[in-house]
Design a protein around this motif. Sequence first.
Motif, short mmCIF file in Angstrom:
data_model
loop_
_atom_site.label_atom_id
_atom_site.label_comp_id
_atom_site.label_asym_id
_atom_site.label_seq_id
_atom_site.Cartn_x
_atom_site.Cartn_y
_atom_site.Cartn_z
N GLY A 145 -1.73 5.80 -7.14
CA GLY A 145 -1.11 4.72 -7.92
C GLY A 145 -0.77 3.55 -7.08
N TRP A 146 0.64 3.91 -6.53
CA TRP A 146 1.12 3.22 -5.33
C TRP A 146 0.04 2.88 -4.23
CZ3 TRP A 146 4.54 0.50 -7.55
CH2 TRP A 146 5.50 1.02 -8.20
N ALA A 147 -0.38 3.80 -3.96
CA ALA A 147 -1.52 3.39 -2.49
C ALA A 147 -2.30 2.40 -2.79
CB ALA A 147 -1.96 4.65 -2.01
N LEU A 148 -2.97 2.44 -3.72
CA LEU A 148 -4.00 1.52 -4.11
C LEU A 148 -3.56 0.18 -4.44
CD1 LEU A 148 -6.66 3.70 -6.28
CD2 LEU A 148 -6.73 3.05 -3.88
N LEU A 149 -2.57 -0.04 -4.98
CA LEU A 149 -1.88 -1.34 -5.24
C LEU A 149 -1.55 -1.83 -4.06
CD1 LEU A 149 0.33 -0.52 -8.41
CD2 LEU A 149 -1.45 -1.94 -8.28
N GLU B 163 13.49 -3.65 -7.03
CA GLU B 163 14.70 -3.55 -6.95
C GLU B 163 15.51 -2.45 -6.66
OE1 GLU B 163 16.97 -5.78 -7.01
OE2 GLU B 163 18.87 -4.81 -7.13
N SER B 164 15.01 -1.04 -7.24
CA SER B 164 15.80 -0.07 -7.10
C SER B 164 15.18 0.82 -5.66
CB SER B 164 15.33 1.05 -8.29
OG SER B 164 14.13 1.50 -8.10
N GLU B 165 16.19 1.46 -5.28
CA GLU B 165 16.03 2.18 -3.84
C GLU B 165 14.90 3.25 -4.18
OE1 GLU B 165 15.96 2.32 -0.07
OE2 GLU B 165 17.23 0.83 -1.19
N ARG B 166 15.25 3.95 -5.35
CA ARG B 166 14.23 4.88 -5.72
C ARG B 166 12.67 4.53 -5.65
NH1 ARG B 166 12.25 7.97 -9.81
NH2 ARG B 166 12.87 10.19 -9.82
N THR B 167 12.40 3.45 -6.40
CA THR B 167 10.93 3.16 -6.30
C THR B 167 10.63 2.65 -4.99
OG1 THR B 167 11.37 2.19 -8.82
CG2 THR B 167 9.30 1.51 -7.49
N ARG B 168 11.52 1.98 -4.29
CA ARG B 168 10.98 1.62 -2.82
C ARG B 168 10.72 2.99 -2.03
NH1 ARG B 168 13.53 -2.51 -1.84
NH2 ARG B 168 15.68 -1.65 -2.34
N SER B 174 4.39 7.62 -1.15
CA SER B 174 2.80 7.70 -1.65
C SER B 174 1.90 7.10 -0.61
CB SER B 174 2.91 7.10 -3.13
OG SER B 174 3.24 7.57 -4.13
N SER B 175 2.38 5.85 -0.17
CA SER B 175 1.48 5.28 0.83
C SER B 175 1.27 6.16 2.17
CB SER B 175 2.07 3.89 1.31
OG SER B 175 1.33 3.19 2.06
N ARG B 176 2.49 6.81 2.62
CA ARG B 176 2.37 7.61 3.89
C ARG B 176 1.25 8.87 3.37
NH1 ARG B 176 7.88 6.71 4.18
NH2 ARG B 176 8.47 8.58 3.07
N ARG B 177 1.50 9.46 2.25
CA ARG B 177 0.72 10.74 1.91
C ARG B 177 -0.63 10.31 1.85
NH1 ARG B 177 5.24 12.09 -1.15
NH2 ARG B 177 4.49 11.12 -3.10
N PHE B 178 -0.81 9.00 1.38
CA PHE B 178 -2.19 8.77 1.08
C PHE B 178 -3.04 8.43 2.16
CE2 PHE B 178 -5.27 5.01 0.61
CZ PHE B 178 -5.91 5.63 -0.64
#
Lengths: 188, 188
Positions: A145-149, B163-168, B174-178
């Motif tokens: 989800g995040w990676a493709l975005l 805005e939130s640190e959690r989502t960041r 996710s991007s790193r794992r991808f």
Amino acid sequence: MRYSNTHKQETRQKLLDSSRAIAKKGGFDTTGVDALMSAIGLTGGAFYSHFRSKADLFAELIQLETELSTDMLAGDDNSPPDHVSKRIRNYLSTYHALHPEEGCVLAALGPEIARASPQVKAQVEAMLKRLQRSWATRLDDNDAGWALLAQCVGAIVLARVVESERTRQEILASSRRFVEKVQQPDQK
Amino acid sequence: MRYSNTHKQETRQKLLDSSRAIAKKGGFDTTGVDALMSAIGLTGGAFYSHFRSKADLFAELIQLETELSTDMLAGDDNSPPDHVSKRIRNYLSTYHALHPEEGCVLAALGPEIARASPQVKAQVEAMLKRLQRSWATRLDDNDAGWALLAQCVGAIVLARVVESERTRQEILASSRRFVEKVQQPDQK
DNA sequence: GTCTATAGCATGATAGAC
DNA sequence: GTCTATCATGCTATAGAC
């Protein structure tokens, strides 16, 4: 009254729609109130009949942009199984790279949003999370989800900072192939 | 002479270094010449002893930024086999997302570069192509060069608009794992 | 609801004192 | 080489005529 009941509403909507395109093309901070107003045939002074400040317009503009984009990209129950890859192919197009005024607000105004108020960023975050959840569910892959975005936004940013059409095409084509490799066959 | 031979050179370098950080943090168009000069203890009028125009400073600034970044990210013959994944992990860090002033110029000023002169964009393109070739060669995958660059830039842009640190953290993780999933085991 | 006029301030850039 | 002073222009925002 000299103006119809709905006149103010209509003007506001016209200003909002017009400003969305102008801001995505030339930047929001860089564009003055006069330019935004004259684009719909009015003068700068009339702006404040519709918005309390330029920052207020930015907040509404970003809210509208993210809502429309999320609605389009997330899809609904009637969307086909290959909905996500279709949307991604469309996102990673030359047309999108060459027409920021019609395109994704994150690729065009990302850094300006990053400097905006916590309220604006929280709105953007809510929409992004909705989109991420939709894609992650459809692809049955939480990271995707995040990676493709990120892949989409980054590729368009890169495609826009280079000068030659050839390199622009290369970036987009590589990105499209990369995404296809990652996705499962039954989702293509 | 009242000032040493190297004084002008030193001042110019100080201005360039200081302006790089300020522009990446607050935007280049948004920041005035006075602000750039007072950051190094000088007044606005002195700016034009060093640059013919604000656009000239932007061009040199972008040139310097892309050179330094490319040198660091591309690596050389002495770099270890896992050079690329190490750099990507570093790029996709919370620290990078929270400190644009020290980070990648594309993630911070991408849209402003996209609106810049063809000369500036051609410079950026040359550096990006060098970086892409280096990564593509190391990973033995032509698409991965551009695609991983896009993934990096996009993830940082996304991480900064929420805005939130959690989502960041979620976005970056996710991007790193991808990226790790995609890379070959022997390159990790 | 939109106009003109204007306040008040910041901008990019230049001229001349030191 | 840097300063102050200045110009012309742009900006956001407000006040009042119509």
